[in-house]
Write a protein that holds these residues in place. Structure first.
Motif, PDB file in Angstrom:
ATOM      1  N   GLN A 144       0.834  -1.196   0.000  1.00  0.00           N
ATOM      2  CA  GLN A 144       0.000   0.000   0.000  1.00  0.00           C
ATOM      3  C   GLN A 144       0.870   1.248   0.000  1.00  0.00           C
ATOM      4  OE1 GLN A 144      -2.789   0.165   3.220  1.00  0.00           O
ATOM      5  NE2 GLN A 144      -3.806   1.998   2.482  1.00  0.00           N
ATOM      6  N   ALA A 145       0.552   2.182  -0.889  1.00  0.00           N
ATOM      7  CA  ALA A 145       1.353   3.414  -1.023  1.00  0.00           C
ATOM      8  C   ALA A 145       1.110   4.339   0.159  1.00  0.00           C
ATOM      9  CB  ALA A 145       1.018   4.119  -2.333  1.00  0.00           C
ATOM     10  N   GLU A 146       2.121   5.152   0.461  1.00  0.00           N
ATOM     11  CA  GLU A 146       2.050   6.138   1.539  1.00  0.00           C
ATOM     12  C   GLU A 146       2.216   7.534   0.940  1.00  0.00           C
ATOM     13  OE1 GLU A 146       4.481   7.470   5.601  1.00  0.00           O
ATOM     14  OE2 GLU A 146       5.097   5.702   4.448  1.00  0.00           O
ATOM     15  N   ASN A 147       1.227   8.411   1.175  1.00  0.00           N
ATOM     16  CA  ASN A 147       1.267   9.780   0.675  1.00  0.00           C
ATOM     17  C   ASN A 147       1.352  10.754   1.847  1.00  0.00           C
ATOM     18  OD1 ASN A 147       1.022   8.819  -1.889  1.00  0.00           O
ATOM     19  ND2 ASN A 147      -1.113   9.384  -2.161  1.00  0.00           N
ATOM     20  N   LYS A 148       2.158  11.781   1.690  1.00  0.00           N
ATOM     21  CA  LYS A 148       2.293  12.794   2.734  1.00  0.00           C
ATOM     22  C   LYS A 148       2.764  14.102   2.115  1.00  0.00           C
ATOM     23  CE  LYS A 148       6.911  11.025   3.902  1.00  0.00           C
ATOM     24  NZ  LYS A 148       7.754  10.461   4.984  1.00  0.00           N
ATOM     25  N   ASN A 149       2.571  15.202   2.848  1.00  0.00           N
ATOM     26  CA  ASN A 149       3.055  16.504   2.380  1.00  0.00           C
ATOM     27  C   ASN A 149       3.444  17.350   3.586  1.00  0.00           C
ATOM     28  OD1 ASN A 149      -0.298  16.835   1.936  1.00  0.00           O
ATOM     29  ND2 ASN A 149       0.663  18.358   3.224  1.00  0.00           N
ATOM     30  N   VAL A 150       4.285  18.359   3.325  1.00  0.00           N
ATOM     31  CA  VAL A 150       4.762  19.265   4.356  1.00  0.00           C
ATOM     32  C   VAL A 150       5.036  20.613   3.702  1.00  0.00           C
ATOM     33  CG1 VAL A 150       7.192  18.677   4.026  1.00  0.00           C
ATOM     34  CG2 VAL A 150       6.431  19.504   6.259  1.00  0.00           C
ATOM     35  N   VAL A 151       4.962  21.698   4.489  1.00  0.00           N
ATOM     36  CA  VAL A 151       5.247  23.044   3.997  1.00  0.00           C
ATOM     37  C   VAL A 151       6.637  23.449   4.467  1.00  0.00           C
ATOM     38  CG1 VAL A 151       4.566  25.468   4.047  1.00  0.00           C
ATOM     39  CG2 VAL A 151       2.811  23.683   3.989  1.00  0.00           C
ATOM     40  N   ARG A 152       7.492  23.785   3.512  1.00  0.00           N
ATOM     41  CA  ARG A 152       8.853  24.242   3.810  1.00  0.00           C
ATOM     42  C   ARG A 152       9.150  25.502   3.003  1.00  0.00           C
ATOM     43  NH1 ARG A 152      12.111  19.875   5.604  1.00  0.00           N
ATOM     44  NH2 ARG A 152      10.952  18.879   7.293  1.00  0.00           N
ATOM     45  N   ASP A 153       9.588  26.556   3.724  1.00  0.00           N
ATOM     46  CA  ASP A 153       9.965  27.816   3.080  1.00  0.00           C
ATOM     47  C   ASP A 153       8.845  28.347   2.177  1.00  0.00           C
ATOM     48  OD1 ASP A 153      12.452  27.673   4.323  1.00  0.00           O
ATOM     49  OD2 ASP A 153      13.320  26.529   2.669  1.00  0.00           O
ATOM     50  N   GLY A 154       7.608  28.229   2.633  1.00  0.00           N
ATOM     51  CA  GLY A 154       6.484  28.769   1.878  1.00  0.00           C
ATOM     52  C   GLY A 154       6.056  27.919   0.701  1.00  0.00           C
ATOM     53  N   ARG A 155       6.578  26.720   0.555  1.00  0.00           N
ATOM     54  CA  ARG A 155       6.205  25.834  -0.548  1.00  0.00           C
ATOM     55  C   ARG A 155       5.758  24.487  -0.009  1.00  0.00           C
ATOM     56  NH1 ARG A 155       9.694  29.368  -2.849  1.00  0.00           N
ATOM     57  NH2 ARG A 155       9.456  29.805  -5.087  1.00  0.00           N
ATOM     58  N   ILE A 156       4.796  23.901  -0.689  1.00  0.00           N
ATOM     59  CA  ILE A 156       4.316  22.590  -0.287  1.00  0.00           C
ATOM     60  C   ILE A 156       5.123  21.509  -1.000  1.00  0.00           C
ATOM     61  CG2 ILE A 156       2.496  22.568  -2.050  1.00  0.00           C
ATOM     62  CD1 ILE A 156       0.825  20.937  -0.034  1.00  0.00           C
ATOM     63  N   ILE A 157       5.589  20.526  -0.234  1.00  0.00           N
ATOM     64  CA  ILE A 157       6.376  19.417  -0.764  1.00  0.00           C
ATOM     65  C   ILE A 157       5.609  18.131  -0.480  1.00  0.00           C
ATOM     66  CG2 ILE A 157       8.592  18.215  -0.692  1.00  0.00           C
ATOM     67  CD1 ILE A 157       9.833  20.778   0.378  1.00  0.00           C
ATOM     68  N   SER A 158       5.356  17.361  -1.517  1.00  0.00           N
ATOM     69  CA  SER A 158       4.571  16.130  -1.380  1.00  0.00           C
ATOM     70  C   SER A 158       5.416  14.928  -1.775  1.00  0.00           C
ATOM     71  CB  SER A 158       3.308  16.191  -2.252  1.00  0.00           C
ATOM     72  OG  SER A 158       2.487  17.273  -1.875  1.00  0.00           O
TER      73      SER A 158
END
Length: 551
Positions: free
Chosen positions: A309-323
């Protein structure tokens, strides 16, 4: 006393019933400031229940807040007066002269009137006790590209209550990212409480748009009094570019897209039946985790693939979203040979240089050899003496060879060996069926043995990451260890902390997370974490160890 009250009630009931004859509308101040809340009052000269004036026309020019209603009946010198009042909070984002329309209720209309909204002076931090700053990163977006809109509310006075509206953008999806963050900041000698919120902005249509800034309405404490305050941020102009023509694949507008893979074991030469875990991580900047495409591998004859099963996540760094999207595949070789894992290629549109690019993983070579159970020494002629056979066996043990042609005698030996293996397997199955009750009683022992074996592999991965001083790989291995130790596929390091109840382990794991996800570097001892994980779990007698609710 009772007689007087009864007479009063009879007098009220005997009075003639009233009907609505007048409807009025007014505001508590005129003119008002841009971004300042004011109160619109609509009054009726009768008791009204179950209906109210329609204020939908106000949405065109104003932000419409909650509406409250109150009713009042008074008797003065035998004269009865009834009144119903609706009060609504309004605010204008723009300056100018606006029309408050006529309202209608039971065929009775109020009189329209003009409202003047004066422009607010440019916000400056040196003479304002409350103001709002906004920013958008990046300031130009493509259709479906994700931007981060930041809102900061600055308060120099103690806040007693307040509310902050959300930004608005036509033909776009806007949602808040995480929870608001509060901090303190000193600007030109004045200390401010700063409330920061991040919003995910995804335009769905190309063109020129305006992001309407949030507005704040609340009350602050000043000199033992509660004072009403309000503020509004400056609107942001946004240019949304269309999807490029002739683009093939999932539309991924991003500043950077990368692919990374890991193999466990990392040796590209394995025996038949030895499983290989291939983990592929897709990382993209300015893309939501829901937009990341599924990673598909080409099927190979001779190697079976079992996706996890795939794992998806995201975080905000330096005003940009990283997924990120992390997918794992279990590769199981079925027969010897040399295999080529084809390259993995994912197209994406580079918004920096405005062209289509590809995130790729190069092809990999895997060599699969015969296992020790299936590899046999060559069969010599029947006329060979026993001493020759022993010499030949000794020579073969020194330099193993893979048989390409099997003699008839060797074929019969192989068939007989497989037959014996099948008979043994059937016997074991019959034995397990006959002892089903015993197996059910001891059902916890089997998974425990398997868990111990998996924990051993997980500890090995932790030690490898510790030797390489790779915090990211160590954290990923720690999460895998948590799932096995807690016997839950959704377990994380936080559940592992709750399981062990060890203050030193808790501190080291927190330092690891601080080093990974915050600006300050934590003093983490990876070897100490491994040592603490190898200690037995001391559970309270009679208490069951459970996981916290996962979100």
């Amino acid at each position: 006393m009772v007689r007087s009250f009864t007479l009063l009630c009879l007098l009220v009931l005997a009075l003639p019933s009233f009907a609505l004859t007048e409807l009025t509308a007014s505001v508590d101040k005129n003119p008002v400031l841009q971004g300042e809340y004011f109160v619109l009052s609509i009054g009726a000269d009768d008791t009204v229940q179950g209906s109210q004036p329609d204020t939908a026309a106000l949405l065109k020019d104003f932000i419409v807040g909650p509406t409250s209603v109150s009713s009042q009946t008074s008797i003065i010198n035998g004269s009865v007066t009834r009144k119903t009042v609706w009060k609504t909070e309004l605010m204008s984002r723009k300056s100018g002269v606006f029309q408050i329309p006529a309202f209608e209720l039971n065929d009775i209309k109020s009189q329209p009137f003009k409202l003047e909204v004066k422009a607010r002076e440019a916000q400056s931090s040196n003479n304002k006790d409350i103001f709002i700053k906004t920013s958008l990163t990046p300031n130009t977006l493509y259709v479906q590209q994700a931007g981060v809109y930041n809102v900061k509310l600055y308060l120099a006075k103690d806040l007693s209550e307040g509310s902050l509206t959300t930004p608005e953008l036509e033909n776009a999806q806007i949602s808040q990212l995480g929870k608001q963050v509060e901090s303190n900041e000193i600007i030109e000698g004045k200390r401010y409480l700063v409330v920061s919120r991040d919003y995910l902005v995804q335009p769905q249509k190309s063109g020129e748009f305006t992001i309407e800034a949030p507005a704040f309405n609340g009350r602050i404490r000043q000199n033992y009094r509660s004072i009403a305050v309000s503020a509004v941020g400056e609107d942001t102009q946004l240019t949304v570019k269309p999807i490029v023509d002739n683009y093939q694949g999932n539309w991924l507008p991003s500043e950077l897209v990368t692919l990374h893979e890991e193999f466990q074991p990392d040796n590209m030469s394995v025996e038949v039946g030895t499983p290989i875990t291939r983990t592929i991580t897709l990382t993209a900047v300015g893309i939501t985790k829901e937009q990341l495409p599924e990673i598909k591998l080409t099927k190979l004859d001779g190697i079976k693939s079992y996706p996890d099963q795939a794992e998806n996540k995201n975080v905000v760094r330096d005003g940009r979203i990283i997924s990120q999207r992390i997918e794992s595949f279990a590769l199981l070789p079925q027969k010897p040979g040399n295999y080529t894992l084809p390259e993995v290629k994912i197209p994406w549109f580079n918004t920096v240089v405005n062209k289509v690019e590809f995130a790729t993983l190069p092809a990999k070579q895997i060599t699969v050899t015969g296992s020790a159970l299936t590899t046999q020494a060559p069969i010599v002629s029947n006329t060979t003496t026993n001493s020759d056979n022993q010499a030949q066996t000794s020579s073969d043990s020194a330099t193993p060879t893979i048989i390409t042609q099997v003699e008839p005698v060797s074929l019969w030996i192989t068939v007989l060996g497989y037959a014996l293996w099948v008979m043994t397997l059937i016997t074991l199955i019959i034995f397990r069926v006959r002892n089903k009750n015993k197996v059910l009683i001891n059902k916890e022992e089997k998974p425990q043995d398997k868990t111990k074996m998996n924990i051993k592999d997980a500890l090995s991965n932790l030690k490898i990451a510790e030797k390489q001083s790779d915090l990211k790989d160590f954290n990923q291995a720690l999460n895998t260890f948590s799932k096995i130790k807690c016997n839950c596929e959704q377990a994380t390091s936080s559940h592992l902390i709750n399981l062990y109840q060890n203050d030193e382990l808790t501190a080291q794991v927190h330092n690891l997370q601080k080093s990974l996800y915050s600006q300050g570097a934590g003093n983490v001892d990876l070897n100490k974490i491994i040592s603490l994980l190898q200690q037995p779990v001391k559970a309270k007698r009679g208490a069951k160890q459970t996981l916290e609710t996962l979100y």
